[in-house]
Motif scaffolding. Sequence first.
Motif, PDB file in Angstrom:
ATOM      1  N   GLU A 208     -18.293 -47.331 -26.821  1.00 24.34           N
ATOM      2  CA  GLU A 208     -18.125 -48.586 -26.489  1.00 24.34           C
ATOM      3  C   GLU A 208     -17.739 -49.596 -27.901  1.00 24.34           C
ATOM      4  O   GLU A 208     -19.004 -50.787 -27.541  1.00 24.34           O
ATOM      5  CB  GLU A 208     -19.306 -49.616 -25.457  1.00 24.34           C
ATOM      6  N   TYR A 209     -18.141 -49.175 -28.978  1.00 20.22           N
ATOM      7  CA  TYR A 209     -17.815 -49.926 -29.994  1.00 20.22           C
ATOM      8  C   TYR A 209     -16.468 -50.648 -30.559  1.00 20.22           C
ATOM      9  O   TYR A 209     -17.055 -51.204 -31.754  1.00 20.22           O
ATOM     10  CB  TYR A 209     -18.167 -49.306 -30.872  1.00 20.22           C
ATOM     11  N   ILE A 210     -16.028 -50.371 -30.094  1.00 20.88           N
ATOM     12  CA  ILE A 210     -15.087 -51.477 -30.434  1.00 20.88           C
ATOM     13  C   ILE A 210     -14.288 -52.281 -29.082  1.00 20.88           C
ATOM     14  O   ILE A 210     -13.413 -51.391 -27.821  1.00 20.88           O
ATOM     15  CB  ILE A 210     -13.632 -50.768 -31.474  1.00 20.88           C
ATOM     16  N   ASP A 211     -13.670 -53.699 -29.249  1.00 21.26           N
ATOM     17  CA  ASP A 211     -12.819 -54.614 -28.099  1.00 21.26           C
ATOM     18  C   ASP A 211     -11.466 -53.159 -27.970  1.00 21.26           C
ATOM     19  O   ASP A 211     -10.955 -53.852 -29.115  1.00 21.26           O
ATOM     20  CB  ASP A 211     -13.059 -55.550 -28.564  1.00 21.26           C
TER      21      ASP A 211
ATOM     22  N   GLN B 227     -25.522 -55.327 -24.876  1.00 17.04           N
ATOM     23  CA  GLN B 227     -24.048 -55.479 -23.938  1.00 17.04           C
ATOM     24  C   GLN B 227     -24.688 -55.295 -22.504  1.00 17.04           C
ATOM     25  O   GLN B 227     -23.980 -55.733 -21.266  1.00 17.04           O
ATOM     26  CB  GLN B 227     -23.111 -53.881 -23.845  1.00 17.04           C
ATOM     27  N   VAL B 228     -25.712 -54.747 -21.988  1.00 13.69           N
ATOM     28  CA  VAL B 228     -26.058 -54.897 -20.800  1.00 13.69           C
ATOM     29  C   VAL B 228     -26.343 -56.186 -20.263  1.00 13.69           C
ATOM     30  O   VAL B 228     -26.320 -56.321 -18.796  1.00 13.69           O
ATOM     31  CB  VAL B 228     -27.483 -53.763 -20.476  1.00 13.69           C
ATOM     32  N   GLN B 229     -26.599 -56.764 -21.128  1.00  8.81           N
ATOM     33  CA  GLN B 229     -26.986 -58.058 -21.211  1.00  8.81           C
ATOM     34  C   GLN B 229     -26.109 -59.478 -20.903  1.00  8.81           C
ATOM     35  O   GLN B 229     -26.606 -60.330 -19.781  1.00  8.81           O
ATOM     36  CB  GLN B 229     -28.060 -58.741 -22.221  1.00  8.81           C
ATOM     37  N   ILE B 230     -24.866 -59.138 -21.011  1.00  8.19           N
ATOM     38  CA  ILE B 230     -23.764 -59.928 -20.592  1.00  8.19           C
ATOM     39  C   ILE B 230     -22.991 -59.254 -19.486  1.00  8.19           C
ATOM     40  O   ILE B 230     -22.822 -58.167 -19.184  1.00  8.19           O
ATOM     41  CB  ILE B 230     -22.722 -59.792 -22.171  1.00  8.19           C
ATOM     42  N   ASP B 231     -22.044 -59.889 -18.986  1.00 11.86           N
ATOM     43  CA  ASP B 231     -20.646 -59.942 -18.106  1.00 11.86           C
ATOM     44  C   ASP B 231     -19.771 -59.625 -18.234  1.00 11.86           C
ATOM     45  O   ASP B 231     -19.500 -59.500 -19.754  1.00 11.86           O
ATOM     46  CB  ASP B 231     -21.463 -61.183 -17.117  1.00 11.86           C
TER      47      ASP B 231
ATOM     48  N   ASP C   6     -11.010 -63.548 -37.396  1.00 10.84           N
ATOM     49  CA  ASP C   6     -11.261 -63.957 -35.734  1.00 10.84           C
ATOM     50  C   ASP C   6     -11.361 -62.063 -35.137  1.00 10.84           C
ATOM     51  O   ASP C   6     -11.755 -62.105 -34.189  1.00 10.84           O
ATOM     52  CB  ASP C   6      -9.668 -64.132 -35.795  1.00 10.84           C
ATOM     53  N   VAL C   7     -11.444 -60.731 -35.602  1.00  7.57           N
ATOM     54  CA  VAL C   7     -11.378 -59.694 -35.278  1.00  7.57           C
ATOM     55  C   VAL C   7     -12.652 -59.639 -35.570  1.00  7.57           C
ATOM     56  O   VAL C   7     -12.976 -58.909 -34.126  1.00  7.57           O
ATOM     57  CB  VAL C   7     -10.187 -58.487 -35.618  1.00  7.57           C
ATOM     58  N   ALA C   8     -13.439 -59.284 -36.808  1.00  5.67           N
ATOM     59  CA  ALA C   8     -14.670 -59.458 -36.835  1.00  5.67           C
ATOM     60  C   ALA C   8     -15.729 -60.115 -35.817  1.00  5.67           C
ATOM     61  O   ALA C   8     -16.466 -59.901 -34.949  1.00  5.67           O
ATOM     62  CB  ALA C   8     -15.319 -59.735 -37.725  1.00  5.67           C
ATOM     63  N   ALA C   9     -14.853 -61.348 -35.147  1.00  2.00           N
ATOM     64  CA  ALA C   9     -15.863 -62.003 -34.280  1.00  2.00           C
ATOM     65  C   ALA C   9     -15.812 -61.703 -32.829  1.00  2.00           C
ATOM     66  O   ALA C   9     -16.275 -61.647 -31.661  1.00  2.00           O
ATOM     67  CB  ALA C   9     -15.654 -63.718 -34.651  1.00  2.00           C
ATOM     68  N   ARG C  10     -14.438 -61.312 -32.463  1.00  2.00           N
ATOM     69  CA  ARG C  10     -14.236 -60.534 -30.710  1.00  2.00           C
ATOM     70  C   ARG C  10     -14.903 -59.519 -31.217  1.00  2.00           C
ATOM     71  O   ARG C  10     -15.351 -58.771 -30.505  1.00  2.00           O
ATOM     72  CB  ARG C  10     -13.070 -60.071 -30.782  1.00  2.00           C
ATOM     73  N   ASN C  11     -14.628 -58.667 -31.826  1.00  2.00           N
ATOM     74  CA  ASN C  11     -15.803 -57.218 -31.778  1.00  2.00           C
ATOM     75  C   ASN C  11     -17.123 -57.772 -31.868  1.00  2.00           C
ATOM     76  O   ASN C  11     -18.192 -56.950 -30.768  1.00  2.00           O
ATOM     77  CB  ASN C  11     -15.341 -56.496 -33.102  1.00  2.00           C
ATOM     78  N   GLU C  12     -17.661 -58.890 -31.795  1.00  2.00           N
ATOM     79  CA  GLU C  12     -18.954 -58.917 -32.273  1.00  2.00           C
ATOM     80  C   GLU C  12     -19.765 -59.570 -31.220  1.00  2.00           C
ATOM     81  O   GLU C  12     -20.653 -59.241 -30.431  1.00  2.00           O
ATOM     82  CB  GLU C  12     -19.449 -60.023 -33.426  1.00  2.00           C
ATOM     83  N   LYS C  13     -18.476 -60.417 -30.484  1.00  2.00           N
ATOM     84  CA  LYS C  13     -19.105 -60.686 -28.703  1.00  2.00           C
ATOM     85  C   LYS C  13     -18.809 -59.176 -27.942  1.00  2.00           C
ATOM     86  O   LYS C  13     -19.853 -59.179 -27.294  1.00  2.00           O
ATOM     87  CB  LYS C  13     -17.831 -61.829 -28.343  1.00  2.00           C
ATOM     88  N   TYR C  14     -17.811 -58.853 -27.671  1.00  2.00           N
ATOM     89  CA  TYR C  14     -17.924 -57.413 -27.320  1.00  2.00           C
ATOM     90  C   TYR C  14     -18.989 -56.218 -27.314  1.00  2.00           C
ATOM     91  O   TYR C  14     -19.025 -56.275 -26.368  1.00  2.00           O
ATOM     92  CB  TYR C  14     -16.402 -56.682 -27.806  1.00  2.00           C
TER      93      TYR C  14
END
Length: 357
Positions: free
Chosen positions: A32-35, A231-235, A286-294
């Motif tokens: 689970e390391y890449i969106d 990751q456990v803490q988010i929906d 943009d990609v890094a930000a999305r991955n960071e959130k995921y």
Amino acid sequence: MNKFFLALSASALLLAGCGAPKEKLHIFTWSEYIDPEVVAQFERENNCRVVIDIFDSNEAMLAKIQAGTTGYDVLFPSSYMVEQLGRDGIIVPLDKSKLPNIANIDSRYLRCALDADMTYGVPYMVTYTGIAWRDDKLSTPPETSWNVFETRPDLVGRMTLLGDMRETLGAALLYNGFSLNSTNEKELETARDTVIRWKRNIAKFENEQYKTGIASGEFMLVHGYSGDIGQVQIDDEGNLAPDLNHVQFFLPKEGFSISCDEMVIPTSAPNPELAYKFINFLHDGDVAARNEKYTTYWCPNTAAIEILKETDPETLENKTIFPSSEDLERGMVIGDLGENLALYTRMWDQILASETK
């Protein structure tokens, strides 16, 4: 129209209908390391298919590669393992002219990086290793110390430790006041004995299922990576989940490990040019930000931080992803052990072979 021309026309139509086979990019990384949406975007933009295999520890990854497994284009080892892979000739020095987006790499990370010149690897995500617990399951909060694995009889059988010798021996070294990267045999024997005591109280050594275990309440306290706990803490939408706000995370007072997983290219990579494109793509802001959130790990990418400031300031306020400066001062980077790796392996084997009672 003669028969020869008809035959050629039919063949051309048949080939056009089939289309050329897509290139494949094979990567070997953590769970689970890449969106997935990021992967799908890369596939669309490069008319390729990304094939992902998973490992659960650096040592497991290394063993598979040393056993002769080839065919991977990008690996995601931690920094200390990158040094060994480079020393052993398993990965190539990077051609940074093919990686213009490394201009986004945060200089704050490079100041503590094992390879600030990015000779062999480009940083992907930074993690801190600490302890998560359920505040709705424990009548008394745990002390913010590694000693929770031997001072809480109420948690016996409901705790897990990482099945990773550098992380778990490292935790015991720090608990005893030693360096995370100690090569002193006496200090390592003390750490070994500490982990053996801890082992008697845990449910198991676990690198993956501790996430679902702490989320479900099967485990009440776990040793784990900041991103996993995040990751456990988010929906599913990447927001803090109300039903999981009882999962707390702390970085022990005696110190904790910091590691960065990097992206490297094996010498045997069948598609190195596509590998360069993928590494560069992941450091687009943009990609890094999305991955960071995921992933809920810190990607040391300054462009991503600026995007998150505008689009998702709540993520930047999440202390599981972005600890305070005071907390970070207690962190220590996991280093390369060189020939002393065998000493750690021997201690770890003794821990695994020890009786639990």
